[in-house]
Scaffold this motif. Structure first.
Motif, PDB file in Angstrom:
ATOM      1  N   HIS A   1      77.621 -57.464 -76.878  1.00 48.48           N
ATOM      2  CA  HIS A   1      78.271 -58.300 -76.919  1.00 48.48           C
ATOM      3  C   HIS A   1      78.051 -59.362 -75.279  1.00 48.48           C
ATOM      4  O   HIS A   1      77.725 -60.758 -74.887  1.00 48.48           O
ATOM      5  CB  HIS A   1      79.475 -58.595 -77.373  1.00 48.48           C
ATOM      6  N   ILE A   2      78.777 -58.494 -74.362  1.00 49.48           N
ATOM      7  CA  ILE A   2      78.363 -59.017 -73.121  1.00 49.48           C
ATOM      8  C   ILE A   2      76.836 -59.107 -72.831  1.00 49.48           C
ATOM      9  O   ILE A   2      76.004 -59.348 -71.957  1.00 49.48           O
ATOM     10  CB  ILE A   2      79.361 -58.041 -72.401  1.00 49.48           C
ATOM     11  N   PHE A   3      76.740 -57.625 -72.341  1.00 50.59           N
ATOM     12  CA  PHE A   3      74.901 -57.395 -71.654  1.00 50.59           C
ATOM     13  C   PHE A   3      74.404 -58.492 -72.765  1.00 50.59           C
ATOM     14  O   PHE A   3      73.194 -59.093 -71.954  1.00 50.59           O
ATOM     15  CB  PHE A   3      74.580 -55.943 -72.331  1.00 50.59           C
ATOM     16  N   GLY A   4      74.396 -58.457 -73.504  1.00 53.41           N
ATOM     17  CA  GLY A   4      73.685 -59.803 -74.678  1.00 53.41           C
ATOM     18  C   GLY A   4      73.590 -60.872 -74.296  1.00 53.41           C
ATOM     19  O   GLY A   4      71.967 -61.665 -74.160  1.00 53.41           O
TER      20      GLY A   4
ATOM     21  N   MET B   1      62.631 -54.066 -74.749  1.00 54.17           N
ATOM     22  CA  MET B   1      63.034 -55.777 -75.501  1.00 54.17           C
ATOM     23  C   MET B   1      60.820 -56.035 -75.182  1.00 54.17           C
ATOM     24  O   MET B   1      60.273 -55.628 -74.058  1.00 54.17           O
ATOM     25  CB  MET B   1      63.097 -56.277 -74.292  1.00 54.17           C
ATOM     26  N   GLU B   2      60.767 -56.821 -75.924  1.00 50.03           N
ATOM     27  CA  GLU B   2      59.716 -57.617 -75.833  1.00 50.03           C
ATOM     28  C   GLU B   2      59.243 -58.660 -75.098  1.00 50.03           C
ATOM     29  O   GLU B   2      60.282 -59.878 -75.051  1.00 50.03           O
ATOM     30  CB  GLU B   2      58.857 -57.786 -76.529  1.00 50.03           C
ATOM     31  N   ARG B   3      58.285 -58.739 -73.539  1.00 53.79           N
ATOM     32  CA  ARG B   3      58.919 -60.161 -72.564  1.00 53.79           C
ATOM     33  C   ARG B   3      57.212 -60.152 -72.818  1.00 53.79           C
ATOM     34  O   ARG B   3      56.144 -59.096 -71.742  1.00 53.79           O
ATOM     35  CB  ARG B   3      59.409 -59.673 -71.667  1.00 53.79           C
ATOM     36  N   ASP B   4      57.142 -61.446 -72.599  1.00 53.08           N
ATOM     37  CA  ASP B   4      55.269 -62.010 -72.880  1.00 53.08           C
ATOM     38  C   ASP B   4      54.050 -61.004 -73.590  1.00 53.08           C
ATOM     39  O   ASP B   4      53.169 -60.564 -72.917  1.00 53.08           O
ATOM     40  CB  ASP B   4      55.351 -62.418 -71.252  1.00 53.08           C
ATOM     41  N   GLY B   5      54.984 -60.247 -74.056  1.00 52.82           N
ATOM     42  CA  GLY B   5      53.785 -58.959 -75.105  1.00 52.82           C
ATOM     43  C   GLY B   5      54.049 -58.316 -74.681  1.00 52.82           C
ATOM     44  O   GLY B   5      53.337 -56.775 -74.987  1.00 52.82           O
ATOM     45  N   LYS B   6      54.366 -57.748 -73.108  1.00 53.75           N
ATOM     46  CA  LYS B   6      55.120 -56.982 -73.081  1.00 53.75           C
ATOM     47  C   LYS B   6      55.687 -55.758 -72.854  1.00 53.75           C
ATOM     48  O   LYS B   6      57.156 -56.666 -73.109  1.00 53.75           O
ATOM     49  CB  LYS B   6      54.312 -56.362 -71.332  1.00 53.75           C
ATOM     50  N   LEU B   7      56.558 -54.372 -73.538  1.00 48.96           N
ATOM     51  CA  LEU B   7      57.734 -53.884 -73.559  1.00 48.96           C
ATOM     52  C   LEU B   7      58.712 -53.644 -72.296  1.00 48.96           C
ATOM     53  O   LEU B   7      57.876 -53.245 -70.892  1.00 48.96           O
ATOM     54  CB  LEU B   7      57.900 -52.621 -74.099  1.00 48.96           C
ATOM     55  N   VAL B   8      60.042 -53.898 -71.669  1.00 51.15           N
ATOM     56  CA  VAL B   8      60.135 -53.301 -71.000  1.00 51.15           C
ATOM     57  C   VAL B   8      61.800 -53.143 -71.252  1.00 51.15           C
ATOM     58  O   VAL B   8      61.818 -53.176 -72.078  1.00 51.15           O
ATOM     59  CB  VAL B   8      60.565 -54.914 -69.725  1.00 51.15           C
ATOM     60  N   ASN B   9      62.142 -52.009 -70.071  1.00 50.83           N
ATOM     61  CA  ASN B   9      63.395 -51.649 -70.690  1.00 50.83           C
ATOM     62  C   ASN B   9      64.726 -52.551 -70.376  1.00 50.83           C
ATOM     63  O   ASN B   9      65.064 -53.137 -69.354  1.00 50.83           O
ATOM     64  CB  ASN B   9      63.665 -50.073 -70.478  1.00 50.83           C
ATOM     65  N   GLY B  10      65.795 -53.359 -71.109  1.00 51.12           N
ATOM     66  CA  GLY B  10      67.214 -53.777 -70.210  1.00 51.12           C
ATOM     67  C   GLY B  10      67.889 -53.205 -69.379  1.00 51.12           C
ATOM     68  O   GLY B  10      68.332 -53.987 -68.812  1.00 51.12           O
ATOM     69  N   SER B  11      67.029 -51.681 -69.496  1.00 50.75           N
ATOM     70  CA  SER B  11      68.679 -50.853 -68.369  1.00 50.75           C
ATOM     71  C   SER B  11      68.111 -51.515 -67.220  1.00 50.75           C
ATOM     72  O   SER B  11      68.693 -51.553 -66.299  1.00 50.75           O
ATOM     73  CB  SER B  11      67.905 -49.638 -68.401  1.00 50.75           C
ATOM     74  N   VAL B  12      66.807 -51.992 -66.389  1.00 53.86           N
ATOM     75  CA  VAL B  12      66.810 -52.354 -65.062  1.00 53.86           C
ATOM     76  C   VAL B  12      65.755 -54.205 -65.030  1.00 53.86           C
ATOM     77  O   VAL B  12      65.258 -54.342 -63.868  1.00 53.86           O
ATOM     78  CB  VAL B  12      65.156 -51.855 -64.220  1.00 53.86           C
ATOM     79  N   ASP B  13      66.376 -54.580 -65.679  1.00 52.52           N
ATOM     80  CA  ASP B  13      66.090 -56.347 -65.691  1.00 52.52           C
ATOM     81  C   ASP B  13      67.196 -56.959 -65.201  1.00 52.52           C
ATOM     82  O   ASP B  13      68.020 -56.370 -65.081  1.00 52.52           O
ATOM     83  CB  ASP B  13      66.952 -56.498 -67.194  1.00 52.52           C
ATOM     84  N   PRO B  14      66.703 -57.468 -64.117  1.00 53.30           N
ATOM     85  CA  PRO B  14      67.357 -57.777 -62.895  1.00 53.30           C
ATOM     86  C   PRO B  14      68.585 -58.838 -63.641  1.00 53.30           C
ATOM     87  O   PRO B  14      69.770 -58.511 -62.633  1.00 53.30           O
ATOM     88  CB  PRO B  14      66.277 -59.061 -62.364  1.00 53.30           C
ATOM     89  N   LYS B  15      68.608 -59.231 -64.898  1.00 51.17           N
ATOM     90  CA  LYS B  15      70.332 -60.274 -65.140  1.00 51.17           C
ATOM     91  C   LYS B  15      70.668 -58.909 -65.256  1.00 51.17           C
ATOM     92  O   LYS B  15      71.831 -59.591 -65.630  1.00 51.17           O
ATOM     93  CB  LYS B  15      69.400 -60.324 -66.708  1.00 51.17           C
TER      94      LYS B  15
ATOM     95  N   GLY C   1      75.412 -68.918 -72.349  1.00 48.89           N
ATOM     96  CA  GLY C   1      76.070 -69.591 -71.061  1.00 48.89           C
ATOM     97  C   GLY C   1      75.245 -68.258 -69.678  1.00 48.89           C
ATOM     98  O   GLY C   1      76.455 -68.322 -68.357  1.00 48.89           O
ATOM     99  N   GLY C   2      75.332 -67.103 -69.884  1.00 49.43           N
ATOM    100  CA  GLY C   2      74.940 -66.017 -69.029  1.00 49.43           C
ATOM    101  C   GLY C   2      73.802 -65.463 -68.474  1.00 49.43           C
ATOM    102  O   GLY C   2      73.136 -65.534 -67.949  1.00 49.43           O
ATOM    103  N   CYS C   3      73.004 -66.290 -69.692  1.00 54.28           N
ATOM    104  CA  CYS C   3      71.184 -66.373 -68.769  1.00 54.28           C
ATOM    105  C   CYS C   3      71.043 -67.338 -69.768  1.00 54.28           C
ATOM    106  O   CYS C   3      71.223 -67.846 -71.142  1.00 54.28           O
ATOM    107  CB  CYS C   3      70.706 -65.548 -68.688  1.00 54.28           C
ATOM    108  N   ASP C   4      69.148 -67.857 -69.610  1.00 57.10           N
ATOM    109  CA  ASP C   4      68.551 -69.362 -69.899  1.00 57.10           C
ATOM    110  C   ASP C   4      68.337 -68.324 -71.669  1.00 57.10           C
ATOM    111  O   ASP C   4      67.996 -69.248 -72.888  1.00 57.10           O
ATOM    112  CB  ASP C   4      67.969 -69.249 -69.520  1.00 57.10           C
ATOM    113  N   ASN C   5      67.906 -67.115 -72.129  1.00 62.79           N
ATOM    114  CA  ASN C   5      67.623 -66.129 -73.477  1.00 62.79           C
ATOM    115  C   ASN C   5      68.941 -65.720 -73.111  1.00 62.79           C
ATOM    116  O   ASN C   5      67.574 -64.252 -73.306  1.00 62.79           O
ATOM    117  CB  ASN C   5      66.153 -66.228 -73.375  1.00 62.79           C
ATOM    118  N   PRO C   6      69.657 -66.215 -73.983  1.00 64.99           N
ATOM    119  CA  PRO C   6      70.789 -64.628 -74.530  1.00 64.99           C
ATOM    120  C   PRO C   6      70.249 -64.054 -75.455  1.00 64.99           C
ATOM    121  O   PRO C   6      69.109 -64.432 -76.669  1.00 64.99           O
ATOM    122  CB  PRO C   6      72.038 -65.337 -75.056  1.00 64.99           C
ATOM    123  N   VAL C   7      70.202 -62.688 -76.219  1.00 65.71           N
ATOM    124  CA  VAL C   7      69.961 -61.818 -77.388  1.00 65.71           C
ATOM    125  C   VAL C   7      71.373 -61.115 -77.861  1.00 65.71           C
ATOM    126  O   VAL C   7      72.342 -60.806 -77.654  1.00 65.71           O
ATOM    127  CB  VAL C   7      68.918 -60.563 -76.691  1.00 65.71           C
TER     128      VAL C   7
END
Length: 500
Positions: A217-220, A230-244, A321-327
């Motif tokens: 609930h916090i990470f999301g 997670m899919e971003r712009d048609g590509k898969l990225v791992n949330g572990s290394v997401d800058p957010k 409120g944590g970012c523009d696109n919460p999950v």
């Protein structure tokens, strides 16, 4: 000559009976022959430990229904992979094998020791019809065959939830933003909401990892989930290394320093965490959805109400409120949290192959599935309209081995309250699925397990303040990639594009 021809015809008919029943209807009776006239077939099952007892009521009745004799090798979940590796290395292959981790699943699938279930299931309709085409598609391996049967259940089994009685005490509404969450979480942990004069409540906790959903609930709220694709712009990225994730770690570090997170999440195990949930220790976070079932599924609601007779929970939404696109929070694999496989060695013996298939066919049938989970109607439960009412308590249920056969079953909720079904419906709106579900590549076995371990270690170090987040997160990203994260990302995107 006529005698030879007659003998040949009889032999063919015998084999045909084994696999098709020679016209006999096997839908309601899984054993293709009269169990009173044939010797039970012995089967060995390597399964997660549910403390099934030899000679127990349910085990005995299932053996009678399928004309089998079942020998269980039961192993605690955390030891499952290691014990199975040792067993297979010794040359022993149980007839039925279970695993829970993706690592072991990939290892089994690539080993060549498994039976392709779909090649034999036409004569066992309860297996073939036991899952939707969509789920079977996710179970399909790269060679086009299906080698496993997963537990079929509602998904997710977790929920963002808040103590409604504590919200009312503080005159607050369920949080919708990360700032509103912080204000309520602080009161839950620091302002003695239960009024017992002790510092014994927290917003939430966990056990030894940060990817068990309990932190989601916090990470999301900050737009990604660690150890989750997670899919971003048609590509898969791992949330572990997401800058957010850096901002999420800063926020979690703040909660930890202020005593809002249960500090024992570093050392707690699942049982201790569950005991705290049932005791009402937590009041603001991701928790077991079981807590909403007033008919006490898995014994969560009753102990909670014993601790807090006036206590209730209310469902929460994805925090903004944590970012523009919460999950939302992560969903488990649609392939099931336990997968069941068959050793290909059973195909060497038509009698054993039939026994394995009819055991699974029975447990996946409406009759067998319901019996394994609830027992016998009129003795262990009764129906009141469309609602099932248990006639025995939890202790008796355990003694009879009811609800312990997690082998290809569909989890039933016929005894559950409407509040749980409402929670299930809500959970679908706040959860996200892993787009890699059903992808099998060697890198998920050779590279990913270590990355998952490193993520948990480094994230915890930053949350509890052992490492500075400013420099620590960037160092972690470099470490993640240098240990194969970049190669894994490339391989999984290639497989994802091919599967599409």
């Amino acid at each position: 000559m006529k005698k030879r021809i007659l003998a040949f015809i009889l032999a063919v008919c015998t084999l045909t009976m084994m696999f098709s029943g020679c016209g006999k209807d096997t839908t309601n009776t899984p054993n293709n022959s009269d169990s009173g006239e044939t010797k039970p077939v012995e089967l060995t099952l390597f399964i997660t430990n549910k403390n099934i007892v030899d000679g127990s009521y349910v085990k005995t009745e299932i053996e009678k229904a399928t004309n089998t004799k079942l020998k269980f090798i039961q192993v605690p979940t955390k030891e499952l992979d290691n014990k199975l590796n040792i067993l297979l290395s010794s040359g022993e292959r149980p007839d039925i094998i279970q695993c829970e981790t993706v690592t072991m699943e990939n290892q089994l699938l690539s080993s060549g020791i498994l039976l392709p279930i779909n090649k034999y299931w036409d004569n066992y309709p309860n297996i073939k019809n036991g899952r939707t085409e969509e789920i079977w598609e996710k179970m399909k391996y790269s060679d086009g065959n299906i080698y496993s049967i997963g537990i079929n259940t509602q998904n997710p089994l977790s929920m963002i939830a808040y103590r409604e009685d504590w919200l009312k005490k503080f005159g607050m509404e369920a949080p919708k933003t990360i700032d509103e969450y912080y204000e309520f979480a602080k009161k839950v942990a620091l302002e003695d909401p239960d009024g017992n004069g002790k510092n014994d409540t927290f917003a939430f906790g966990g056990y030894q990892k940060i990817d068990n959903v309990w932190f989601d609930h916090i990470f999301g709220a900050f737009g990604a989930l660690p150890n989750f694709w997670m899919e971003r712009d048609g590509k898969l990225v791992n949330g572990s290394v997401d800058p957010k994730m850096k901002d999420a770690l800063v926020f979690l570090n703040k909660l930890y320093k202020e005593g809002i997170i249960d500090p024992e999440f570093v050392t707690d195990d699942p049982k201790r965490w569950q005991a705290k949930v049932k005791a009402g220790t937590y009041g603001a976070g991701t928790t077991k959805i079981h807590i909403f079932d007033k008919n006490n599924w898995s014994n969560y609601y009753a102990p909670f109400k014993q601790a807090y007779p006036n206590g209730e929970h209310i469902v929460g939404t994805v925090l903004t409120g944590g970012c523009d696109n919460p999950v939302g929070i992560r969903r488990a694999s649609d392939r099931g949290w336990v997968r069941t496989f068959i050793s290909k060695d059973v195909a060497k013996n038509p009698e054993k192959l039939d026994a394995v298939m009819r055991l699974l066919d029975y447990l996946m049938s409406e009759e067998g599935n319901k019996f394994a989970q609830y027992g016998k109607e009129g003795e262990h439960y009764k129906m009141e309209g469309d609602k099932l009412v248990r006639l025995i308590d939890d202790k008796k249920t355990q003694e009879l081995d009811i609800n312990k056969f997690f082998i290809g079953n569909t989890v039933l909720f016929e005894h559950s309250s409407q509040e749980l079904f409402d929670a299930f419906e809500h959970s679908k709106t706040i959860s996200i699925a892993d787009p890699t579900d059903g992808i099998f590549i060697k890198e998920l076995t050779t590279i990913y397990p270590k990355l998952i371990e490193i993520t948990n270690i480094r994230y915890i170090e930053m949350i509890i303040g052992e490492k500075p987040i400013d420099t620590g997160f960037d160092e972690f990203v470099k470490e993640w990639n240098s240990r194969g994260g970049d190669k894994l990302t490339e391989a999984i995107n290639k497989a994802y594009a091919e599967k599409k």
